[in-house]
Design a protein around this motif. Sequence first.
Motif, PDB file in Angstrom:
ATOM      1  N   ARG A  87       0.819  -1.207   0.000  1.00 39.55           N
ATOM      2  CA  ARG A  87       0.000   0.000   0.000  1.00 39.55           C
ATOM      3  C   ARG A  87       0.860   1.268   0.000  1.00 39.55           C
ATOM      4  NH1 ARG A  87      -2.718  -4.105   1.031  1.00 39.55           N
ATOM      5  NH2 ARG A  87      -5.001  -4.205   0.994  1.00 39.55           N
ATOM      6  N   LEU A  88       1.982   1.234   0.713  1.00 40.08           N
ATOM      7  CA  LEU A  88       2.879   2.381   0.687  1.00 40.08           C
ATOM      8  C   LEU A  88       3.458   2.594  -0.708  1.00 40.08           C
ATOM      9  CD1 LEU A  88       4.752   1.946   4.086  1.00 40.08           C
ATOM     10  CD2 LEU A  88       3.155   3.771   3.477  1.00 40.08           C
ATOM     11  N   ALA A  89       3.880   1.512  -1.353  1.00 36.92           N
ATOM     12  CA  ALA A  89       4.419   1.632  -2.716  1.00 36.92           C
ATOM     13  C   ALA A  89       3.360   2.158  -3.668  1.00 36.92           C
ATOM     14  CB  ALA A  89       4.952   0.283  -3.186  1.00 36.92           C
ATOM     15  N   ALA A  90       2.116   1.702  -3.495  1.00 34.11           N
ATOM     16  CA  ALA A  90       1.026   2.172  -4.356  1.00 34.11           C
ATOM     17  C   ALA A  90       0.771   3.659  -4.155  1.00 34.11           C
ATOM     18  CB  ALA A  90      -0.241   1.371  -4.082  1.00 34.11           C
ATOM     19  N   ALA A  91       1.022   4.163  -2.945  1.00 29.89           N
ATOM     20  CA  ALA A  91       0.843   5.591  -2.659  1.00 29.89           C
ATOM     21  C   ALA A  91       2.052   6.415  -3.078  1.00 29.89           C
ATOM     22  CB  ALA A  91       0.565   5.783  -1.173  1.00 29.89           C
ATOM     23  N   GLY A  92       3.107   5.754  -3.575  1.00 27.93           N
ATOM     24  CA  GLY A  92       4.290   6.469  -4.039  1.00 27.93           C
ATOM     25  C   GLY A  92       5.341   6.698  -2.983  1.00 27.93           C
ATOM     26  N   VAL A  93       5.295   5.935  -1.882  1.00 33.49           N
ATOM     27  CA  VAL A  93       6.307   6.050  -0.836  1.00 33.49           C
ATOM     28  C   VAL A  93       7.388   5.017  -1.092  1.00 33.49           C
ATOM     29  CG1 VAL A  93       6.807   5.946   1.631  1.00 33.49           C
ATOM     30  CG2 VAL A  93       4.608   6.844   0.836  1.00 33.49           C
TER      31      VAL A  93
END
Length: 532
Positions: free
Chosen positions: A335-341
């Motif tokens: 989810r963090l990667a999907a949010a661009g983190v």
Amino acid sequence: MPLRKLFHDSVIEMPAQSGLLPSGLHVNAVTPEHDDELMTVSFSLSPDGHLNEELEEKVAKGEVLPVQLIRDRYGVPDAQIQPLIDWLTANHFDILYKAPDNTSVQARAIAGNVAKALEVELVRVTSDGITYTSARNAPSLPEAVAANVRAIGGLQPHRQPHKHSRRLPAGIRPKAPAKGAATRAAASTPGYLPKDILLAYHADGLGVSGEQQTIGIVIDTPPLDSDMAAFWTRCGIAVDPGRMELVNVNQSELPPPSGEETLDAQWASGIAPGAKVRIYATGSLRFSDIDAALDRILLDIANDPGLRQASMSMGLGESYMAPGEIKTEHAKFLRLAAAGVNMFVSSGDAGASPDDTGHGAGGPLQTEYEASDPCVVGVGGTSLKIAHGGRVSETAWPGSGGGKSKYFARPTWQLANGVEPGNSRLVPDVSLAADPNHGGIVILHGQEIVYGGTSWSAPAWAGFCALMNAARAAAAKPALPFLNPLLYEKQGAPCFRDITRGSNGAYDAAGGFDMVTGLGVPNIQQLIARLP
């Protein structure tokens, strides 16, 4: 009697007998005096259908999604989590925390109630001199409340990740840079400063310093304000306490600084002096507390668009992990990667065979988690020597963690040219200076010390990411998505300097990608220019 769902993969089951186990743990029976000890248990939930697989595909393609969409589409509906919350409350648990997307719940109860409700046998386990109350066997839940539950965590607090820093022992002096090193000032401790690392990786003279960016650091406690001020002064950086932010994730008493948190914060802020550094202080290194920190980052990014990079300098060999723990954290990293983190995670300091302490190389051939997660950037280590005139020689650091994951399949982006064929996720992705014999200066409790380890590499990479995102903002370009697919497309010169010498015990540095230094070390100027 109601049917129950057993969660075999949420613990590593222990033999029934007491005493010293082959693993080195010492196990004894729980006595009545421990029945009232408070235990925190986490419950990880998964959305219906193939939504996680759909999200994995989007991340692999470099898509960045709004946080609200991630919650709405890839979260768990209220109606599916409420039966679990009602059951926990009825069984004398206090609900401490519920993730905004309903994918996790933390609850606390006394040990006697935990044992009864989850039908586990509790034992006293001594690890590293500290004794914990832990579950010996797998927990279970009534099927009526277990439908969307993926795993139950927190039941074996004696298993925790280990910090990856390496402090140069007293009496051993780091080797001084070659005479005439371009940025070395005469100093009492011949360790590197951030300006040395910026120069070595072509991150100097960029015209940006991380403005409007926030670097998240997941660790148990914050550094001392006085140490941060002294470090900035030592490095010629303006002292600005307002750059540091503290999030006490669990509103708990925080331990005193021990070095890791100071290394992380000083070097992230030293590489990107214009960025804010936000410490997500968990209070402990228990996986359930780390999970809460990852949830909090996802919550914060909705109100802080500059929070696009973070670092974690810890890990545990995959063979010592319960699969359920990995599933739980992977869902959060996804989810963090999907949010661009972009989460930069140190690969480990014990080479290719870390033991259960993370400090020795006596374990099985394995990678460490969290660096092996395909939704983070795994950061390995090199031995960097700065020579006269700024030229750099660099070899693989023997402590650099790396190898083949036993849990994760090869991501599509890791099928690039030069990556050996196979089906397993390979670690690390990239590398940076880590050798404590050629280490970086840290000021801890007012004392100037030299540190190394991949705990030095990871926050420095997070600082580089803040520089790249600041440069993109200045050029009216969007912030970086999950980096790994892009980095593997840019393998080799001019974006990376290949490291071709050295070994971590099982794998050798070689031309192209390798399981010691990954793609190599970066040329930040070229990455800024060439990343789409």
